[in-house]
Structure formats: C-alpha cells, structure tokens
Design an enzyme around this catalytic site. Structure first.
Site, short mmCIF file in Angstrom:
data_model
loop_
_atom_site.label_atom_id
_atom_site.label_comp_id
_atom_site.label_asym_id
_atom_site.label_seq_id
_atom_site.Cartn_x
_atom_site.Cartn_y
_atom_site.Cartn_z
N CYS A 1 0.84 -1.20 0.00
CA CYS A 1 0.00 0.00 0.00
C CYS A 1 0.88 1.25 0.00
CB CYS A 1 -0.90 0.04 1.24
SG CYS A 1 -2.13 -1.27 1.36
N ASP A 2 0.36 2.30 -0.60
CA ASP A 2 1.02 3.60 -0.51
C ASP A 2 -0.04 4.69 -0.63
OD1 ASP A 2 3.94 4.84 -0.60
OD2 ASP A 2 2.64 6.08 -1.83
N SER A 3 0.10 5.73 0.18
CA SER A 3 -0.86 6.83 0.18
C SER A 3 -0.21 8.13 -0.26
CB SER A 3 -1.48 7.01 1.57
OG SER A 3 -2.22 5.88 1.96
#
Length: 220
Positions: free
Chosen positions: A84-86
């Site tokens: 995941c990456d935001s």
C-alpha cells in the site's frame, strides 16, 4: 490463509487487526523517489493516484520477490502479499510525508478549511502454490477519498506539528489520532484515509478466489 503486509505503517497494521486479520509485516526496501523518477522519465508526469498505485506495486513486488527467493523461505506462512502507498493531493499537487516541521506547518496553512484527495494504492500478489489453489495473480486498485479540513488556528497548527504526528503521514495529517479533530468530514472510505481500504482489499482477494473470512485470525 496468511496475509503479508509490505508496509511499516502501524495504522495499516492496526486497521487490519481490527478487521480480524493478523498480518505478517515485512517492510519493503523500495527507494520511492527513485521509482517515481524512473517512471517520470519513461512515461512523463504521473497523476497522484497513479503514483500511489505505482509505489504500492513496487513495495509489493519487492517483498514478494524476497519471500520467494529466500532459501529456506523467509516467511514460510506467506501466501498473499499486500503493498500500500498513500499520496495526498491538493490543487492537483501530490504530497507525501513532510520534509520537516516547517513543511508540515506550511501545508496545514494551505489545507485548513479546504478539501483535498487522499489516494491509496493497493497491490496484491498471490504466492500460493498452484496445487493449493494459487493463481499467481498480481493485481491492484487505487481508492480515492475526499477529505474536508476544518478551519484551524495558527496556534492549533503549531501545537499539532509539535506532536510529531504529521511528520510521518502522507499529507501531514491523520484521521485516527491527534489530527482527527481537524478533519471535518470525509466522502468515501474512511479506512482508506487511515491507509488501507478494507472493501478494496476484500475485492482484490475475492478476485484470487480467497473468501474474505479466510483471512480472519482464529484462536487455536
């Protein structure tokens, strides 16, 4: 069924555990700046949502390759890997973690009383043995949530930055900590703002023929 989380984010781990999933955490060694720079050279400027998905995939692939290449296996229980990456977007500009307190304060001056977009890229790789139903699939999705910020005072900004919390977060804010009082509302998935969209993850695992309840941790 065991899920590997390719992220050091305590908020993501906590979100998964609250949903009944006890992930194995294996932090990736990806150089995010290098990944984005290489993509920009090859494809031109990336939209913030695309950048989030690209980084999620890079982290997931890095950890999956390490798990598959280890002899003996580094994590023999590993079956599904999630990266995941935001990235936060305001006025078309992408923001990751602040470079320091001054940067965090300046961002909050721009964000206060306005609306931004929080993009979280999710990437899943199925490492299961084909004989045990593994698909070998690699697939992803980006989820975007609109975030409405309250009008905050300079004193509140200074106090918030002094907690240190904004320095480790995309967009310099959280919704599940001190920063929650400064978020007036969200339109979309609340968990996505924390760092992992549970409905999106459920959709991804369903695509590789894994029932969502199969990920729930159960007492022996």
């Amino acid at each position: 069924m065991r899920l590997v989380l390719a992220s050091a984010s305590p908020a993501r781990s906590a979100t998964l555990r609250a949903a009944g999933i006890d992930p194995l955490v294996v932090v990736s060694c990806v150089d995010e700046d290098a990944v984005l720079a290489d993509a920009a050279r090859r494809f031109g400027p990336l939209e913030p949502a695309d950048a989030a998905l690209l980084l999620a995939r890079a982290k997931c692939e890095d950890v999956a390759a390490r798990l598959e290449g280890a002899d003996p296996p580094e994590q023999p229980e590993a079956q599904l890997v999630l990266g995941c990456d935001s990235i936060f977007e305001l006025d078309g500009t992408a923001y990751g973690k602040p470079t320091g307190p001054d940067d965090a304060r300046e961002r909050w001056r721009r964000m206060a009383g306005r609306t931004g977009l929080l993009h979280t890229g999710h990437w899943l790789i199925d490492l299961r043995d084909p004989a045990a139903g593994g698909t070998g699939a690699t697939l992803g999705e980006t989820v975007t949530t609109q975030v409405d910020f309250a009008a905050v005072t300079e004193a509140e900004i200074t106090a918030y930055v002094a907690t240190g919390e904004p320095l480790g977060c995309a967009g310099a804010f959280t919704i599940d900590g001190y920063g929650g009082a400064f978020v007036a509302g969200v339109r979309g998935d609340h968990h996505n703002v924390v760092g992992v969209s549970l409905p999106a993850l459920r959709g991804l695992v369903t695509q590789v023929d894994v029932p969502w309840p199969a990920l729930w941790a159960r007492a022996d």
